[in-house]
Design an enzyme around this catalytic site. Sequence first.
Site, PDB file in Angstrom:
ATOM      1  N   CYS A 177      36.813  34.550  41.920  1.00 49.71           N
ATOM      2  CA  CYS A 177      38.155  34.869  42.415  1.00 49.71           C
ATOM      3  C   CYS A 177      38.199  36.308  42.919  1.00 49.71           C
ATOM      4  O   CYS A 177      38.272  37.250  42.117  1.00 49.71           O
ATOM      5  CB  CYS A 177      39.190  34.663  41.310  1.00 49.71           C
ATOM      6  SG  CYS A 177      40.867  35.183  41.782  1.00 49.71           S
TER       7      CYS A 177
ATOM      8  N   CYS B 268      41.542  38.202  42.013  1.00 48.28           N
ATOM      9  CA  CYS B 268      41.639  38.731  40.649  1.00 48.28           C
ATOM     10  C   CYS B 268      40.728  39.934  40.438  1.00 48.28           C
ATOM     11  O   CYS B 268      41.137  40.954  39.890  1.00 48.28           O
ATOM     12  CB  CYS B 268      41.270  37.644  39.640  1.00 48.28           C
ATOM     13  SG  CYS B 268      42.305  36.183  39.690  1.00 48.28           S
ATOM     14  N   ASP B 269      39.468  39.812  40.857  1.00 50.82           N
ATOM     15  CA  ASP B 269      38.443  40.755  40.440  1.00 50.82           C
ATOM     16  C   ASP B 269      37.962  41.699  41.534  1.00 50.82           C
ATOM     17  O   ASP B 269      37.278  42.679  41.242  1.00 50.82           O
ATOM     18  CB  ASP B 269      37.239  39.978  39.886  1.00 50.82           C
ATOM     19  CG  ASP B 269      37.647  39.011  38.786  1.00 50.82           C
ATOM     20  OD1 ASP B 269      38.587  39.337  38.047  1.00 50.82           O
ATOM     21  OD2 ASP B 269      37.031  37.936  38.667  1.00 50.82           O
TER      22      ASP B 269
END
Length: 544
Positions: free
Chosen positions: A370, A373-374
Amino acid sequence: MEPIHDHSEPSEKEILEELKQVFDRLAQEIPIYLFARPGKNDVYTDAARNAIQYFTRLSQKIVLREFPLSHALAKKWNITESPTLLIDPDHFNIRWLGAPIGEEGRMLLEALIYVGFKKTGISESSLNVLAQIKAKRAIRLFVSPSCPYCPQQAIHALKAAVERPELISLEIIDIQANPDMARDYDAQSVPQTFANGMLVALGAQQEELFMLSLQKLEQQNLFIPDNDAKEIETDLVIVGGGPAGLSAGIYAARSGLKTVVLERGILGGQVALTPMVENYPGLTQIGGKKLVEILVSHALEYVQIFQGEEVLDVAGSSDSTDSTDAHPMTVTTNRRRFIAKALLLATGATHRHLNVPGESRLSGRGVSYCSTCDGPLFSGQKVVMVGGGDSAVTEALHLKNIGVDVTVVHWTDKLDAQQVLADQLINSGIPIIYNSTVKEIIGDKSVEAVSVYNSLTRATSRIDAAGIFIAIGYLPSVDLAEKIGVDKTAEGFIKQENYRTTLPGIYAAGDVVGGFNQIVTASGHGAEAALTIFRDLLSYKKSP
């Protein structure tokens, strides 16, 4: 003349007025302490100050007090990072390392409401778990402003810290403001939750599972309430809260079927993790999370959605067609039972893994699925994006846009993405290594390099990288289908004809049945499946 009813979204002024009314009911003030060191993370300090001042303007009962890290209070409360926020430290042990911006803004609002009213709306099951905690728990939750999963996990942690302040402390750590701390914990994927120094949750959980993980000091994957399951009667149970399941819920309810949607994870499925959607009809460009919010808001006008509910068992005579009063099946989840006449499996698909050495071991420590997200953690660093389809290309472009040095590795000599996306990637200057596959992900505590094999030259090379993002497609989520005995195709998808599976009363739609893996096709599947179910149940009604 009929009155005109305004169904538009509330204005910002109306929202502010409502918040003022909420905070006016506070019995006492909420002191917030901001500690900072000039010259250290000034951008985050200013953002934190602005975020809190937004609330202080709404209520005199929310008070901001600023101190330098050299102040005696910083020593008293062991404050070492800049900026750090403390929320009502005389009554609770809640601190925030960073600034509540982006996705984290909602977390600050929830924190103020919980602390101010000393009520969290926590479930009785969760309270029962917290009551079993007899020793102190020091929670460290790593989050990011761009992470759609993080608010859910942070809200659970806030509830725990407010409900049991004598035992539970909470540090919410922004990985962008505190990258060194994130690396010390190898928390290169968010959200990650540590308690007493031990990893207790990788990703977001439902509330009861969070509390159980906190109690057990290790991640828990199943929670069954003791003798408190409620029973709900309904016409249709839809398993899956992605585009197919939400669309099915809308069409089923509009057809007159009492319908519920169950989602064990995050609503929206893969769409919620897509940085930008550019091919949904009527919307030239929209963020994946925003599209999910639109879909969920629409569905909530018609159906009940139960998030964090995993189906454990489906039992009963699914071939019963005696009357509409018959209840063909009982669907048991980790929270309650549903008595239903039909079941629709819209469980979607999960990320496909490389299955190479180092992937599982370094998951969350540089291995990610992801970029939303990261990705921010890798700003200024080199990463590898594996894949050549729409998802991989979109995420590679997103990573470059946020300052990540990304290289794409693809197993054939041509990108599989839509031509528009492929052209964008090529024109962006992002390096592409064709005819190559990842053979190993190298690293001790976190990703350090990737071993890549070229099928044309038959040579293996090493790419030094701080992370690897994997977007090579999806596997259908058929664990529930397998458990209840639904047949699958040779490719592993649920076998169906006109959305009817091989078991009477059980239907399937969306990515779990195969096809083009597009949002619009999944939504279409869901709508058609709902209408099929309606017609089938109607025919049962007419049966003698």
